[in-house]
Scaffold this active site. Structure first.
Site, PDB file in Angstrom:
ATOM      1  CB  CYS A  15     -17.669 139.066  -5.687  1.00 39.63           C
ATOM      2  SG  CYS A  15     -18.301 137.918  -6.785  1.00 39.63           S
ATOM      3  CB  CYS A  18     -17.630 134.074  -4.111  1.00 38.87           C
ATOM      4  SG  CYS A  18     -17.075 134.561  -5.627  1.00 38.87           S
ATOM      5  CB  CYS A  81      -2.493  97.635  23.844  1.00 43.22           C
ATOM      6  SG  CYS A  81      -3.572  98.289  24.731  1.00 43.22           S
ATOM      7  CB  CYS A  84      -3.412 102.753  23.709  1.00 45.95           C
ATOM      8  SG  CYS A  84      -3.172 102.188  25.415  1.00 45.95           S
ATOM      9  CG  ASP A 485       6.048 106.165 -21.393  1.00 45.01           C
ATOM     10  OD1 ASP A 485       5.353 106.395 -22.452  1.00 45.01           O
ATOM     11  OD2 ASP A 485       6.996 107.099 -20.928  1.00 45.01           O
ATOM     12  CG  ASP A 686       9.751 109.259 -17.730  1.00 46.28           C
ATOM     13  OD1 ASP A 686       8.891 109.012 -18.695  1.00 46.28           O
ATOM     14  OD2 ASP A 686      10.897 109.578 -18.168  1.00 46.28           O
ATOM     15  CG  ASP A 690       4.101 108.669 -18.708  1.00 46.51           C
ATOM     16  OD1 ASP A 690       3.329 108.506 -19.789  1.00 46.51           O
ATOM     17  OD2 ASP A 690       5.166 108.824 -18.624  1.00 46.51           O
TER      18      ASP A 690
END
Length: 803
Positions: A15, A18, A81, A84, A485, A686, A690
């Site tokens: 709107c 914003c 090199c 560059c 864990d 996993d 975590d």
């Protein structure tokens, strides 16, 4: 003061308020003269005197919105090199709308992040204006034949240069043995000229582009040095009296060019080996698939497949997609994807990874991921991103490379002037200055870090270790504490029977009765009972009047007896006493076990047996902890499980420190506390819970088979759930970092020693050219030694055990 106009594509506006909030945020940035936000086209027009694009993007972000961004990858040409690299990066960063740019000399790629409205052609034009070639990389598989053809052209140029230079060099060696085979000046001229201006044209072209862009590179040094030797030879020939053999240097200029061309060819060939892992992964992508439609098979391109399509995979073929097996039994060889050396059994319901090789059975697979969303595509993307990234140590090299070529030119001029002031002949002074120009090698500096990173991340990926970025690799080498864990990381994540005690000693009969009650149940504890029964080949009888007892267990009638299996509440409700099993129950509860009581309710109410369930340790868990201790790395266990369960696992594995009953939200705080104590921490997990801890650690390591959230938060991803890959990941990180240090040391030392020796007249241009050519080759060859690395994941004597 000059003004810059930025057009920022803003996302998240809904709107007018914003738009107003973003305008106010932008106007607060120091150096912004005006800011206007258009809600209709979702753009912010900002007029700035000194504010950078990054400051504006941050202001929009703080206001609660975002500037739409895009990532671009360019393939580059004509770079030779480190200087560059710096020049291309500076050219890209000057393009309005570019937020960051990283150039990799070893892979000849540039990674550019910009605002989404930037036209990529502006990037190509900027690189071209800097004197180099650029093209947007294609999403399609690169043509391996193109690189091979380029190598072949370089090989032919080297052979031609060596053949033309050989007649010029042979008389020099013959002269050492008293043989005077010196060629006449006109023949030396005819042999040296095509080497200088045809085969060596690349140095003039690249050197001129560098000068035009207001900078310098290796090509400029070679062009200036060899031109000086060639020009001095022409001068000596011109002023020499008739009939007298002049002192010519045609052989020096020709041999230097031939040796530099040889070095560049060997360098190109070695660079291809550093990216061999990516090419091996790309080769796993099949181009066609066999789709099943209404019972008929049709051969289609991979791009024609849709999610949910059924594909037929015959024995020995590669799986074209990620999917789920819906029919058939076979095995899958996933060695190049996960590093798992043994084929994995596949049956209906199992997941399939595209690129793996089917075994000896025909399978029907339902496609669940295609194109860039497959596991293989994401692996390739991770490895490419890691290889393109710069390690923090590279910043030092970048600063040195910016002043390297100008400094060498000044040293060469000082060498020329110094020898002339010392009374030396112009010929001597010029040859020593040429040696300075020729021996200086910024190539080795530019290749030292990326070559090691490409080799290290490549060999790691081959063994199932994905290093997401160069910073993770550099930090991982310093890790001295690893936090794990428990569930799914060190343990299998599914319960098993760890203790069984029958009141009358017949454990086989107890398992038979419990298994009969649990038949057909999907409860994790029921599966543990059924799996143990199947493993012991116990035949389970049918149960009558089976009834689930909510929150307590299950009951049924078997062979004229009323039986029940359940928790302590069921035992108490049945009015039975644990009797001789009470001591074992207390002991196992202290260990954090889940207990189930097998009861007979009629005709004789009594306790028949006690089952204790626990999570089994993963194979390799104790070997992983032992390997960490062998490297003087502390181990920590951070888990939400109860203290008894955590303590048993820690004692079984020899873990140094235990943090139990830690809420998911507090895992990151526990990791932060370890860091405050001075540790460099790697967190291994996993699960979704975590992810904050993985992000909080110095290095996050996501275990294979885990969630995408965990993998996104981690700097290193392990493609299979083998804990032994954790010390392996730290090991390859240390070895790679050591190679970076070795390469940078030798690259710096080579120049620090070689340039003064050349300036003092101890090196001829030919020797200097050979040394310069071989310096880059030696750096890459040292990095390629990493390809021999093997993870130590085959430790014997580490069988699966119960904690």
């Amino acid at each position: 003061m000059s003004q810059t106009l930025y057009t920022l594509p803003v996302i998240g506006m809904t709107c007018a308020s914003c738009a107003g909030r973003i305008e106010r945020a932008l106007r607060k940035v120091p150096g912004v003269r005006a800011a206007n936000v258009n809600l209709a086209n979702e753009q912010a027009l900002v007029e700035s005197e000194s504010a950078s694009l990054e400051q504006l993007v941050q202001a929009v972000d703080k206001a609660g919105y975002a500037v739409a961004q895009a990532d671009h990858e360019l393939s580059l040409g004509d770079m030779t090199c480190a200087s560059c690299v710096g020049r291309v990066e500076r050219a890209l960063l000057k393009v309005p709308g570019v937020l960051s740019a990283t150039v990799n000399l070893a892979s000849e790629r540039a990674q550019v992040r910009s605002i989404a409205s930037l036209d990529p052609q502006q990037l190509i034009q900027a690189v071209s204006a800097a004197g180099y070639q650029a093209a947007l990389t294609s999403a399609e598989r690169p043509d391996p034949q193109a690189a091979e053809r380029r190598l072949q052209r370089e090989r032919l140029a080297v052979i031609a240069a060596l053949l033309l230079a050989a007649p010029l060099v042979i008389p020099m060696f013959a002269d050492l043995f008293g043989q005077h085979w010196m060629l006449p000046p006109w023949l030396q001229f005819l042999l040296a000229t095509p080497v200088q201006f045809v085969l060596g044209a690349r140095f003039y072209v690249a050197g001129w582009k560098a000068v035009r862009a207001g900078a310098g590179n290796m090509d400029l040094l070679v062009a200036l040095g060899t031109s000086a030797g060639y020009g001095l030879s022409l001068y000596q020939w011109w002023i020499a009296p008739a009939g007298q053999m002049p002192h010519l240097y045609f052989e020096a200029s020709a041999v230097v060019i031939a040796l530099v061309l040889l070095g560049k060819y060997l360098e190109s060939r070695a660079k291809r080996q550093t990216s061999a892992a990516i090419r091996a992964l790309e080769a796993l992508r099949p181009e066609r698939a066999r789709r099943l439609v209404d019972g008929h098979e049709e051969d289609v391109a991979i791009t024609a497949l849709s999610l949910g399509d059924i594909v037929v995979v015959k024995p020995g073929e590669r799986f074209p997609v990620d999917g789920e097996v819906i029919d058939g039994n076979s095995q899958a060889d996933e060695a190049l994807i996960s590093g798992e050396s043994l084929p994995v059994d596949k049956q209906p319901g199992d997941r399939i990874t595209g690129g793996a090789i089917n075994g000896d059975g025909r399978l029907l697979v339902r496609a669940t991921a295609l194109g860039g969303e497959t596991v293989l595509a994401r692996i390739i993307r991770l490895v490419e991103d890691a290889q393109a990234a710069k390690a923090p140590i590279q910043k030092l090299v970048d600063r040195v490379s910016q002043i390297f070529v100008p400094a060498v030119l000044l040293i060469a001029l000082a060498t020329l002037a110094g020898w002339l002031l010392a009374g030396a002949a112009l010929e001597t002074a010029l040859i020593n200055a040429v040696a300075v120009l020729v021996i200086a090698c910024p190539c080795a500096l530019g290749l030292a870090t990326p070559a090691a990173i490409m080799a290290g991340t490549g060999v790691a990926a081959r063994h199932g270790i994905l290093i997401k970025d160069a910073e993770a690799l550099e930090v991982a080498h310093a890790v001295n504490a690893v936090a794990f864990d428990k569930t799914g990381t060190l343990t299998s994540g599914k319960p098993e029977i760890v203790h069984l005690l029958a009141a009358e000693g017949d454990e086989h009969q107890a398992l038979r009765l419990a298994g009969a009650l649990q038949r057909g149940s999907e409860h994790p504890l029921a599966r543990a009972v059924l799996e143990r029964s199947a493993a012991l080949d116990i035949t389970l009888p049918d149960v009558e009047a089976s009834q689930a007892l909510a929150g307590r267990g299950i009951a049924g009638r078997l062979e004229g007896r009323e039986l029940a299996l359940g928790n302590r509440r069921l035992l108490d409700e049945s009015g039975l006493d644990a009797g001789a099993l009470a001591d074992a129950a207390r002991r196992w509860e202290d260990e954090g076990r889940t207990l189930s009581w097998l009861l007979e309710r009629a005709p004789v109410p009594r306790v028949l047996a006690l089952f204790a369930f626990g999570d089994s340790l993963k194979e390799g868990a104790s070997a992983a902890i032992a390997a960490l201790h062998g490297r003087r790395i502390q181990s920590h266990l951070i888990t939400g499980d109860n203290r008894g369960s955590a303590r048993v696992v820690a004692e079984a594995l020899g873990i140094d420190d235990v943090h139990a009953e830690v809420l998911p939200a507090d895992k990151a705080a526990t990791v932060a506390a370890l860091k405050r104590d001075g540790a460099t921490v790697a967190m291994v997990g996993d699960g979704i819970n975590d992810a904050p801890a993985l992000a909080a650690a110095d290095v996050g390591i996501a275990m294979g088979g885990g969630t995408d959230v965990a993998m996104h938060a981690a700097g290193i991803t392990l493609m299979r759930g083998d804990p032994r890959l954790v010390p392996a990941a730290l090991d390859i990180s240390r070895r790679t970092y050591r190679k970076i240090q070795q390469n940078l040391f030798w690259a710096f030392v080579y120049n620090l020693i070689g340039i003064p020796l050349a300036a003092l007249g101890f090196l001829s241009p030919v020797v200097a050219g050979a040394a310069m050519a071989m310096s880059s080759v030696s750096v890459i060859s040292n990095a390629l030694l990493l390809k021999r690395w093997q993870p130590d994941t085959h430790t014997t004597g580490d069988r699966r055990e119960q904690p």
